[in-house]
Scaffold this motif. Structure first.
Motif, PDB file in Angstrom:
ATOM      1  N   ARG A 166       0.845  -1.190   0.000  1.00  0.00           N
ATOM      2  CA  ARG A 166       0.000   0.000   0.000  1.00  0.00           C
ATOM      3  C   ARG A 166       0.882   1.242   0.000  1.00  0.00           C
ATOM      4  O   ARG A 166       2.070   1.182   0.318  1.00  0.00           O
ATOM      5  CB  ARG A 166      -0.923   0.013   1.218  1.00  0.00           C
ATOM      6  CG  ARG A 166      -0.185   0.075   2.540  1.00  0.00           C
ATOM      7  CD  ARG A 166      -1.105  -0.155   3.726  1.00  0.00           C
ATOM      8  NE  ARG A 166      -1.585  -1.528   3.791  1.00  0.00           N
ATOM      9  CZ  ARG A 166      -2.420  -1.966   4.732  1.00  0.00           C
ATOM     10  NH1 ARG A 166      -2.864  -1.132   5.670  1.00  0.00           N
ATOM     11  NH2 ARG A 166      -2.805  -3.224   4.751  1.00  0.00           N
ATOM     12  N   ASP A 187      -3.798   0.079  -5.243  1.00  0.00           N
ATOM     13  CA  ASP A 187      -4.435   0.058  -6.551  1.00  0.00           C
ATOM     14  C   ASP A 187      -4.847  -1.375  -6.875  1.00  0.00           C
ATOM     15  O   ASP A 187      -3.997  -2.227  -7.117  1.00  0.00           O
ATOM     16  CB  ASP A 187      -3.446   0.599  -7.589  1.00  0.00           C
ATOM     17  CG  ASP A 187      -3.925   0.439  -9.012  1.00  0.00           C
ATOM     18  OD1 ASP A 187      -5.091   0.072  -9.210  1.00  0.00           O
ATOM     19  OD2 ASP A 187      -3.118   0.696  -9.923  1.00  0.00           O
ATOM     20  N   GLY A 204      -9.477   1.577  -6.165  1.00  0.00           N
ATOM     21  CA  GLY A 204      -8.500   1.486  -5.096  1.00  0.00           C
ATOM     22  C   GLY A 204      -9.115   0.893  -3.849  1.00  0.00           C
ATOM     23  O   GLY A 204     -10.323   0.988  -3.623  1.00  0.00           O
ATOM     24  N   LYS A 244      -4.402   8.970  -8.697  1.00  0.00           N
ATOM     25  CA  LYS A 244      -3.013   8.916  -8.241  1.00  0.00           C
ATOM     26  C   LYS A 244      -2.286  10.193  -8.631  1.00  0.00           C
ATOM     27  O   LYS A 244      -2.436  10.678  -9.732  1.00  0.00           O
ATOM     28  CB  LYS A 244      -2.284   7.724  -8.887  1.00  0.00           C
ATOM     29  CG  LYS A 244      -2.747   6.379  -8.394  1.00  0.00           C
ATOM     30  CD  LYS A 244      -1.814   5.273  -8.850  1.00  0.00           C
ATOM     31  CE  LYS A 244      -1.795   5.139 -10.352  1.00  0.00           C
ATOM     32  NZ  LYS A 244      -1.007   3.968 -10.797  1.00  0.00           N
ATOM     33  N   GLU A 250      -2.495   8.985  -2.987  1.00  0.00           N
ATOM     34  CA  GLU A 250      -3.807   8.808  -3.587  1.00  0.00           C
ATOM     35  C   GLU A 250      -4.774   9.878  -3.111  1.00  0.00           C
ATOM     36  O   GLU A 250      -4.715  10.326  -1.970  1.00  0.00           O
ATOM     37  CB  GLU A 250      -4.374   7.420  -3.216  1.00  0.00           C
ATOM     38  CG  GLU A 250      -3.362   6.289  -3.287  1.00  0.00           C
ATOM     39  CD  GLU A 250      -2.951   5.962  -4.694  1.00  0.00           C
ATOM     40  OE1 GLU A 250      -3.664   6.375  -5.627  1.00  0.00           O
ATOM     41  OE2 GLU A 250      -1.934   5.274  -4.874  1.00  0.00           O
TER      42      GLU A 250
END
Length: 253
Positions: A166, A187, A204, A244, A250
């Motif tokens: 992550r 993702d 995500g 992203k 993110e």
């Protein structure tokens, strides 16, 4: 009583302008004023890097630079002496971490530096593909060096229940040397089908787990922290759409 800031990036609202910074600033809480600190020999312009305080110096690691054609990721290490206000590029030996941004970086009680995970882009079949990392490294000062510029990399063996892949986690160092890490996002498209496509708007998986890690010697011990009480509805683990940015962080829509 000071807050130090180095580098970063700027993007205009229309995304027609984009550039990286390499300036260093200090905010003095007592006088509530910003001071631009000018010193030669610092890191190149970048964002997505990490900076921490170790004793009387700032340590800067990694990051990336985007020239609108491709992205260059870094794994160099620089030190800023808070007493002399001078930059030094650290000379490192040993198995170093690959270039990356958006990693976790924190100090150990005995003055060493830990680098965990991160994000980079690699070219696969002439197409840039995002890669999420989960390795860990330790950077230690050379005990026989009097200049403070010679350090050594070591690979850290990780045991226990560590986080899955992550990016975007937050960390905080506890008084007992334990480090707590929370959240993050992965993702799902890249994780499940290893697609070469790298969209700015993909599925995500967001996390709300809390982990702790202790680094002793060359070994890191992970624990999943059990939490009690009512959960904040805004922090529930979920799947969602997210965008992203260039350093692997993110943003949820």
């Amino acid at each position: 009583g000071q807050l130090w800031v180095f580098g970063g990036e700027f993007t205009s609202p229309t995304e027609s302008q984009f550039y990286h910074y390499k300036d260093l600033w200090c905010f003095h809480f007592s006088s509530k004023r910003w001071e631009k600190v000018t010193s030669a020999g610092g890191p190149s312009a970048r964002s997505g890097h990490r900076m921490i305080v170790v004793k009387k110096q700032l340590i800067v690691f990694g990051g990336f630079h985007d020239n609108l054609r491709d992205s260059k990721y870094f794994n160099d290490v620089h030190s800023f002496n808070l007493e002399t206000r001078t930059w030094s590029k650290l000379v490192t030996t040993g198995p170093e971490p690959s270039p990356r941004s958006a990693c976790q970086m924190f100090p150990t009680p005995d003055g060493r530096v830990v680098i965990f995970a991160g994000y980079c882009k690699e070219k696969v079949k002439k197409v840039e593909k995002g890669v999420t990392l989960i390795d860990m490294f330790l950077l230690s000062p050379d005990k026989h060096d009097t200049t403070g510029t010679k350090w050594r990399w070591q690979v850290v063996k990780q045991i226990g229940q560590r986080p899955s892949k992550r990016t975007g986690m937050c960390n905080a160092v506890g008084k007992d040397g334990r480090v707590f890490l929370f959240g993050g996002v992965m993702d799902l498209e890249s994780a499940e089908d290893d697609s070469d496509e790298d969209s700015d708007d993909e599925e995500g998986h967001f996390f709300n787990e809390l982990y702790s890690v202790s680094v002793e010697g060359e070994r890191a011990t992970w624990h999943l922290v059990s939490l009690t009480g009512k959960k904040d509805s805004n922090l529930i683990e979920k799947k969602g759409r997210r965008r992203k940015d260039k350093d692997g962080e993110e943003e949820e829509d």
